[in-house]
Design an enzyme around this catalytic site. Sequence first.
Site, mmCIF file in Angstrom:
data_model
loop_
_atom_site.group_PDB
_atom_site.id
_atom_site.type_symbol
_atom_site.label_atom_id
_atom_site.label_comp_id
_atom_site.label_asym_id
_atom_site.label_seq_id
_atom_site.Cartn_x
_atom_site.Cartn_y
_atom_site.Cartn_z
ATOM 1 N N GLN A 89 83.037 -20.642 2.102
ATOM 2 C CA GLN A 89 84.230 -20.056 2.715
ATOM 3 C C GLN A 89 84.767 -20.906 3.863
ATOM 4 O O GLN A 89 85.952 -21.247 3.906
ATOM 5 C CB GLN A 89 83.916 -18.650 3.216
ATOM 6 C CG GLN A 89 83.639 -17.659 2.103
ATOM 7 C CD GLN A 89 83.684 -16.239 2.598
ATOM 8 O OE1 GLN A 89 84.723 -15.584 2.593
ATOM 9 N NE2 GLN A 89 82.559 -15.739 3.048
ATOM 10 N N ILE A 113 71.188 -30.725 1.652
ATOM 11 C CA ILE A 113 70.777 -30.861 3.056
ATOM 12 C C ILE A 113 69.299 -30.552 3.261
ATOM 13 O O ILE A 113 68.764 -30.805 4.347
ATOM 14 C CB ILE A 113 71.636 -29.986 3.987
ATOM 15 C CG1 ILE A 113 71.411 -28.495 3.724
ATOM 16 C CG2 ILE A 113 73.105 -30.357 3.888
ATOM 17 C CD1 ILE A 113 72.004 -27.591 4.807
ATOM 18 N N ALA A 135 75.132 -22.998 4.014
ATOM 19 C CA ALA A 135 74.236 -21.893 4.359
ATOM 20 C C ALA A 135 73.838 -21.110 3.123
ATOM 21 O O ALA A 135 74.577 -21.049 2.145
ATOM 22 C CB ALA A 135 74.905 -20.951 5.360
ATOM 23 N N THR A 176 75.179 -17.192 12.861
ATOM 24 C CA THR A 176 75.591 -15.832 12.526
ATOM 25 C C THR A 176 75.203 -14.801 13.579
ATOM 26 O O THR A 176 74.253 -15.004 14.351
ATOM 27 C CB THR A 176 74.950 -15.415 11.185
ATOM 28 O OG1 THR A 176 75.287 -14.058 10.883
ATOM 29 C CG2 THR A 176 73.437 -15.527 11.253
ATOM 30 N N TYR A 211 67.382 -13.303 6.153
ATOM 31 C CA TYR A 211 68.561 -14.135 6.390
ATOM 32 C C TYR A 211 68.727 -14.421 7.876
ATOM 33 O O TYR A 211 68.884 -15.575 8.302
ATOM 34 C CB TYR A 211 69.804 -13.445 5.841
ATOM 35 C CG TYR A 211 71.096 -14.070 6.304
ATOM 36 C CD1 TYR A 211 71.489 -15.329 5.858
ATOM 37 C CD2 TYR A 211 71.939 -13.392 7.203
ATOM 38 C CE1 TYR A 211 72.678 -15.903 6.293
ATOM 39 C CE2 TYR A 211 73.124 -13.956 7.629
ATOM 40 C CZ TYR A 211 73.485 -15.213 7.182
ATOM 41 O OH TYR A 211 74.657 -15.779 7.619
#
Length: 287
Positions: free
Chosen positions: A11, A37, A60, A101, A125
Amino acid sequence: MKIMITGAKGQVGCELVQLCEERGLNYVAFDSKGLDITDEQAVMECVKREQPSVIINAAAYTAVDKAEGDPNAAFAVNAEGPKYLALAAKAGNAKLIHISTDYVFDGEKDGAYTIDDEPNPINVYGASKLAGELAVQTTDKSAVIIRVAGVFGIAGDNFVKKIISRARATGELTIVDDQFVGPTAAALIAEFAVLQLAVTKLKGLLHLEVENHFSWSQYAKQIVGIAEGMGVLRGGVNIKSISASAFEAAAKRPRKVRLVGVRVDFEHSLAMYIKQTITSIDFERAD
């Protein structure tokens, strides 16, 4: 200035690419296939080859519920990956901007969260994203870490698209009403990262503060109202509110996290960005 973008198909990554294109900026962008990554050697070689002056990590693992059953994958992308990017940025004398986040907090604080508040993630998460923050902070003191919340954008999956899809399919929605979110447009995060952070000497941890905060149910009602006004949805969508305890999800969510910190002077309202997002979705009109 040369900008290197990771997570280019996500996004925020897509918005970063679009912004660089529109501004005619010198950039290179990689999705997960172009650059893994979690592969330290690949990251080091890529940064050495491209020689960016700024690296923006938008890559992510964001599947919150799925992460509960696959913590290794979440920590690989959200913790190990940022560490390798920080090592490469430091070795290449590049500025790293890492996106994190609000889920690093448990959401139990009555007031807004500042950068001085102690993180306490309540799901895998959030724990993996916190580990990524710590890895970046430990590895590269000149890096910038931005905490954001409730991201929605044109690319990928998000709450806005899910609400419209489900409303069109069934005409009924059951949404949690005792957990809250501050929706943040991916385009605004991209603008902040490229147009402000990339060209300043700011470093360390930052919170991106947004004005609007709603329960998820209130947020859904706003989305439905806008979509109905555009003719994407017919009227009469029934939205039922439930408590988080009644909603079966693999991962716990923070009850309420309001970030306070850097407040960006956004030119467009939340409604305008939701409209732009809805317009980008390949839905036929409902009439």
